[in-house]
Design a protein around this motif. Sequence first.
Motif, short mmCIF file in Angstrom:
data_model
loop_
_atom_site.label_atom_id
_atom_site.label_comp_id
_atom_site.label_asym_id
_atom_site.label_seq_id
_atom_site.Cartn_x
_atom_site.Cartn_y
_atom_site.Cartn_z
N CYS A 54 -0.98 4.39 -23.80
CA CYS A 54 -2.37 3.93 -23.82
C CYS A 54 -3.09 4.42 -22.57
CB CYS A 54 -2.39 2.40 -23.87
SG CYS A 54 -4.03 1.71 -23.62
N CYS A 94 -4.17 0.96 -20.35
CA CYS A 94 -3.23 0.08 -19.66
C CYS A 94 -1.84 0.71 -19.46
CB CYS A 94 -3.09 -1.25 -20.39
SG CYS A 94 -2.16 -1.10 -21.92
N CYS A 102 -3.06 0.24 -29.20
CA CYS A 102 -2.30 -0.44 -28.15
C CYS A 102 -2.24 -1.92 -28.47
CB CYS A 102 -2.96 -0.20 -26.80
SG CYS A 102 -2.13 -1.08 -25.46
N CYS A 105 -3.75 -4.11 -25.05
CA CYS A 105 -5.18 -4.25 -24.72
C CYS A 105 -6.08 -4.00 -25.92
CB CYS A 105 -5.55 -3.34 -23.56
SG CYS A 105 -5.58 -1.59 -24.00
N PHE A 163 -6.69 -1.14 -27.45
CA PHE A 163 -7.27 0.20 -27.53
C PHE A 163 -6.80 0.91 -28.79
CE2 PHE A 163 -6.94 4.75 -26.69
CZ PHE A 163 -8.25 5.06 -26.34
ZN LIG Z 1 -3.63 -0.59 -23.71
#
Ligand SMILES: [Zn+2]
Length: 442
Positions: A363, A366, A381, A384, A386
Amino acid sequence: MIRMHIGFDDTDSPRMGCTTYVAALLVDKLLKKSVTFTDYPNLIRLNPNVPWKTRGNGALCLRIECEEKIVEEVMETVVDTIEKNSDLEYKGTDPGVAFFFNTIPSEVKAFSKKAIQGIVKMKDALKLIRQFRAEAVGFKNGRGIIGSLAAIGETSEEDHTYEIIAYRTPENYGTKRKIEATSVKEMDEKTSQFTFNNIDPETKRILITPRGPDPILYGVRGETAEAVRQAHEMIHPQEPVERWMIFRTNHGTDAHLRKTSSVSEIKPFNPVIIQGAVSKEPRIIPVRHVVFSIKDRTGEVDCAAYEPTGSLRQISKQLILGDIVEAYGGVRAASSKNPITVNLEKMRILELKPKITLLNPKCPKCGKTMKSMGKNKGYKCDKCGFRDSKARKVTVENKRNIKIGLYITPPRSQRHLTKPHCRYGKEKSGKPKRMIADWHYP
Ligand SMILES: [Zn+2]
């Protein structure tokens, strides 16, 4: 004066004897008849992959000059000595002798090359013997005539080595060989530039003493007659030495291996050097053999590294698809279980393919490894949230743990003919110009 080449083979059996010992006895007898030796006794190893030969497959040739009037007497002595010292009762011991006069014709040299690298037939040997008015004597089925002629025709004008062989007294045959181990280690250290295969580097086992009931106490191999003579002086045997002799040989020269230009040309029992790309990855076959396949445009062949071949087996295990290698070894015929197989004696790695693994992308926000959202749908992800619908797997190149180069089976499992690492760069051309004075005892 007449020049004579005396070839003989197949006098011994797994339970007794050694054809080199018959040679040592004969040298002793012939020197008493005022013959002159024009070369060291030749010990010629023939194709180690001949299926009916399980031992060293070595044939002998004595090359002498003598007056014409004693030729008959010399021949009688030879035949008589071979008959008396052969294990004639053993099934599969079929001694032969051949006598050749004056120059060795190219046809006989070609026959020898074939006997070292492939399979030759009795009828071809007999044809040459008739054609060049040589003489031959065979005992039982007389198969030894093949090796006899092959030893005569191998004049070793190119690469060659030497071996000094010390023999036991008959009362010690079959008992444990007594030799001071520290003297062998010392000899090895002092002469290692000019001798080879005294000690196995991986196991530290002493290799100069054979096992078994034969008359050999030890044999030291080296680059020159002087070197093996000196090495012999450094060894302290703890049992009597009946006699010793220096042989000129094709040991450690790779003489049996023939470069084969394509996989389709590989034939059973003909040792090869063959190049190809790894086409099936190494697999471990009971009991602990490693087998992989290589191919070229003409076909595919299996290559096997056996457990006793130690480091070569370890290296083979790490090959991957596409690696380019050159395999050296004997060829085993196809069976109901296995296809035609090259039994590796050595292997040259010419090219290593990068070892690639595909990983999910990380990612960008993060740093956590993302998860697939389905085939060609990108990654997300979990941590987080994403998402990237265009993200694809990333390629990572793994380190290869093997290097380009030549790998050889360790000395303890080398064939007599296998050229060890330490001989590379020491190959000779031309026969020795003279013989050292003390090449035999008594
Ligand atoms: Zn992430």
